[in-house]
Design an enzyme around this catalytic site. Structure first.
Site, PDB file in Angstrom:
ATOM      1  N   ASN A   6      54.162 -12.917  10.549  1.00 56.48           N
ATOM      2  CA  ASN A   6      55.433 -12.206  10.515  1.00 56.48           C
ATOM      3  C   ASN A   6      56.111 -12.505   9.180  1.00 56.48           C
ATOM      4  OD1 ASN A   6      58.423 -11.867  10.826  1.00 56.48           O
ATOM      5  ND2 ASN A   6      57.811 -11.156  12.864  1.00 56.48           N
ATOM      6  N   SER A  26      57.332  -9.172  22.542  1.00 54.77           N
ATOM      7  CA  SER A  26      57.291  -9.490  21.115  1.00 54.77           C
ATOM      8  C   SER A  26      57.779 -10.908  20.847  1.00 54.77           C
ATOM      9  CB  SER A  26      58.162  -8.488  20.347  1.00 54.77           C
ATOM     10  OG  SER A  26      58.046  -8.707  18.968  1.00 54.77           O
ATOM     11  N   THR A  57      55.710  -7.314  13.603  1.00 50.97           N
ATOM     12  CA  THR A  57      57.132  -7.078  13.374  1.00 50.97           C
ATOM     13  C   THR A  57      57.836  -7.208  14.716  1.00 50.97           C
ATOM     14  OG1 THR A  57      58.814  -5.629  12.427  1.00 50.97           O
ATOM     15  CG2 THR A  57      56.946  -4.538  13.477  1.00 50.97           C
ATOM     16  N   GLU A  58      58.952  -7.979  14.735  1.00 49.97           N
ATOM     17  CA  GLU A  58      59.499  -8.398  16.020  1.00 49.97           C
ATOM     18  C   GLU A  58      60.112  -7.262  16.838  1.00 49.97           C
ATOM     19  OE1 GLU A  58      60.363  -9.721  13.030  1.00 49.97           O
ATOM     20  OE2 GLU A  58      62.487 -10.216  12.940  1.00 49.97           O
ATOM     21  N   ASN A  59      60.307  -6.103  16.180  1.00 49.08           N
ATOM     22  CA  ASN A  59      60.784  -4.972  16.954  1.00 49.08           C
ATOM     23  C   ASN A  59      59.648  -4.246  17.693  1.00 49.08           C
ATOM     24  OD1 ASN A  59      60.225  -4.395  14.162  1.00 49.08           O
ATOM     25  ND2 ASN A  59      60.850  -2.300  14.557  1.00 49.08           N
TER      26      ASN A  59
END
Lengths: 238, 235
Positions: free
Chosen positions: A39, A104, A62-64
């Protein structure tokens, strides 16, 4: 939040071989092995994606809600349903997957993410990270996913200039800004040198340009272990 | 016959009351249910608590709701952005309270509400200002803080396609908080590009089963799609 503006020079440190952001991103990319799930924090760390060798299979998270994130799209091919955590348009690579936010962030807390690279306001000798809030009066706090990333990834690396615009060291004995995470950073890549967080403080594993250990000790005001001659600091460490 | 379909957004949100807690899906603009929020602004409910990742971008959606003076409190992870002027102004004027929650804790608190979990211990935020006043515990040598579920009266979310039972599929990173919020609210209202026939969604690919959905509104295909194919959008 990165604490770095990718386009700005650092006026407090004359460039005598110190790395610029793209060169530093390329240096960090060398330490990311094939197969790693990574990330890259908002801001300067996103430059690392462009520096990964073509053909090396590194999976970007990607944390979304996506694994297998690709580079920015061509103009005219921006998909408003497909963005990264910085809300910049991105693309999907073969093998990509989508998932909701709880999954996530479970990937972080659950120890499934190999590396994250974050910006910093300060990193302390025991690896505490401050990168989300200056605590300044009137500043509106916004933490996003920084606290989850800081404690979640197996290896948390920081990419930053060594000094602030005012010439203060970002490596400190103890953070004075509000913390993002405690004892979470394992390595700090700066424009002047690479530092590992070890049991008794920072160890310098690599110097850039004509930077010397004495100079770093003067700039940071910290005792620094010389690990520049040692093989053990090469490659990825956790 | 079961049908959760509603004629339009106004009908779907008509009963949202003053003082309601409203979850709003989306991460930035991706997945933000703008048509439902516009209908909520027109409907007039005020004194709202909004639970969302952000506190509005630009002048539409959550930002417009704040500018209209309908929001008393925001629970979110990332309010301040380059284009969060609506929230910034209301917050600085003391018109809106903020509860800042790290993003993963926000997601898990919403998930916990939908899953019937009473509370959970999380490592996120330990040793930081967000842990102040919270119960702490060390489990197997790791430090945690106790976080409680986040519930809502209403969830407003955006998905890609639905059937009349409320089964949902999403599109790319517009999924984000949608599946979590759908389960965490007493009433879940979904806007979709397209309603398809019952049976047309692959059961293996349904992301939010209709059990979590109460009302569905078809708002039409977004400009970057044509007949379900991505055709691009201006940069």
């Amino acid at each position: 939040m990165s604490g770095l503006d990718p386009s700005a020079p650092n006026p407090s440190a004359p460039n005598r071989g110190a790395l610029d952001r793209r060169a530093l991103a390329a240096r960090i990319a060398q330490d990311i092995p094939e197969g790693a799930i990574v990330n890259l924090g908002i801001g300067a760390p996103t430059l690392i994606a462009d520096a990964l060798p073509a053909g090396l299979e590194v999976i970007l998270h990607t944390e979304n809600g996506m694994l297998g994130m690709g580079p920015a799209p061509e103009p005219g091919l921006v998909d408003p349903d497909l963005m990264n955590a910085g809300k910049q348009p991105v693309t999907e690579l073969p093998g990509a997957s989508y998932f909701h936010h709880a999954d996530s962030f479970g990937m972080m807390r659950g120890g499934h993410l190999d590396i994250c690279v974050l910006g910093a306001f300060q990193v302390s000798e025991r690896g505490d990270l401050a990168n989300w809030h200056t605590g300044a009066p009137g500043a509106i706090p916004a933490v996003g996913g920084a606290m989850d990333l800081a404690i979640g990834a197996k290896s948390v690396w920081v990419m930053t200039d060594l000094l602030t615009r005012d010439g203060a060291s970002k490596l400190v004995a103890a953070c004075t800004y509000p913390l993002t995470g405690v004892a979470c950073v394992s390595r700090v890549y700066t424009d002047r040198a690479v530092f590992d967080v070890i049991a008794d403080g920072f160890a310098v594993s690599e110097l850039f340009g004509d930077t010397t250990l004495d100079e770093l000790q003067e700039l940071t005001g910290l005792w620094l272990r010389d690990a520049t001659g040692s093989d053990e600091t090469e490659g990825m460490r956790s | 016959m079961i049908s959760k379909l509603r004629a339009d957004a106004s009908e779907a949100i008509a009963d949202v009351g003053d003082g309601a807690t409203v979850m709003i899906g989306g991460f930035g603009a991706a997945g933000q249910p703008v048509e439902l929020i516009d209908a909520l602004i027109a409907q007039g409910a005020s004194d709202l608590t909004i639970v969302s990742n952000n506190a509005g971008n630009g002048d539409t959606g959550i930002a417009a709701l704040i500018t209209a003076g309908r929001v008393r409190r925001v629970v979110c992870s990332f309010p301040r952005q380059a284009d969060s002027h609506a929230f910034d102004a209301a917050y600085r004027a003391g018109e809106v309270e903020l509860e800042l929650v790290p993003q993963g804790n926000l997601a898990e608190r919403i998930r916990a509400a939908g899953a019937g979990i009473g509370a959970f211990f999380t490592p996120t935020g330990v040793g930081t200002t967000v842990s102040e006043g919270k119960e702490a515990r060390t489990i197997d040598g790791r430090d945690y803080i106790l976080e409680y579920p986040l519930r809502a009266d209403v969830a407003l979310i955006s998905a890609y396609r639905a059937d009349r039972w409320g089964n949902l599929v999403y599109r790319r990173t517009a999924r984000n908080f949608g599946p979590l919020m759908a389960a965490a609210a007493r009433t879940t209202v979904v806007q979709v590009d397209e309603v398809v026939e019952l049976g047309a969604l692959d059961p293996e690919a349904v992301v939010t089963p209709g059990i979590f959905v109460d009302r569905v509104v078809e708002v039409g295909e977004r400009p970057w799609l044509r007949a379900g194919e991505f055709v691009g959008a201006p940069a």
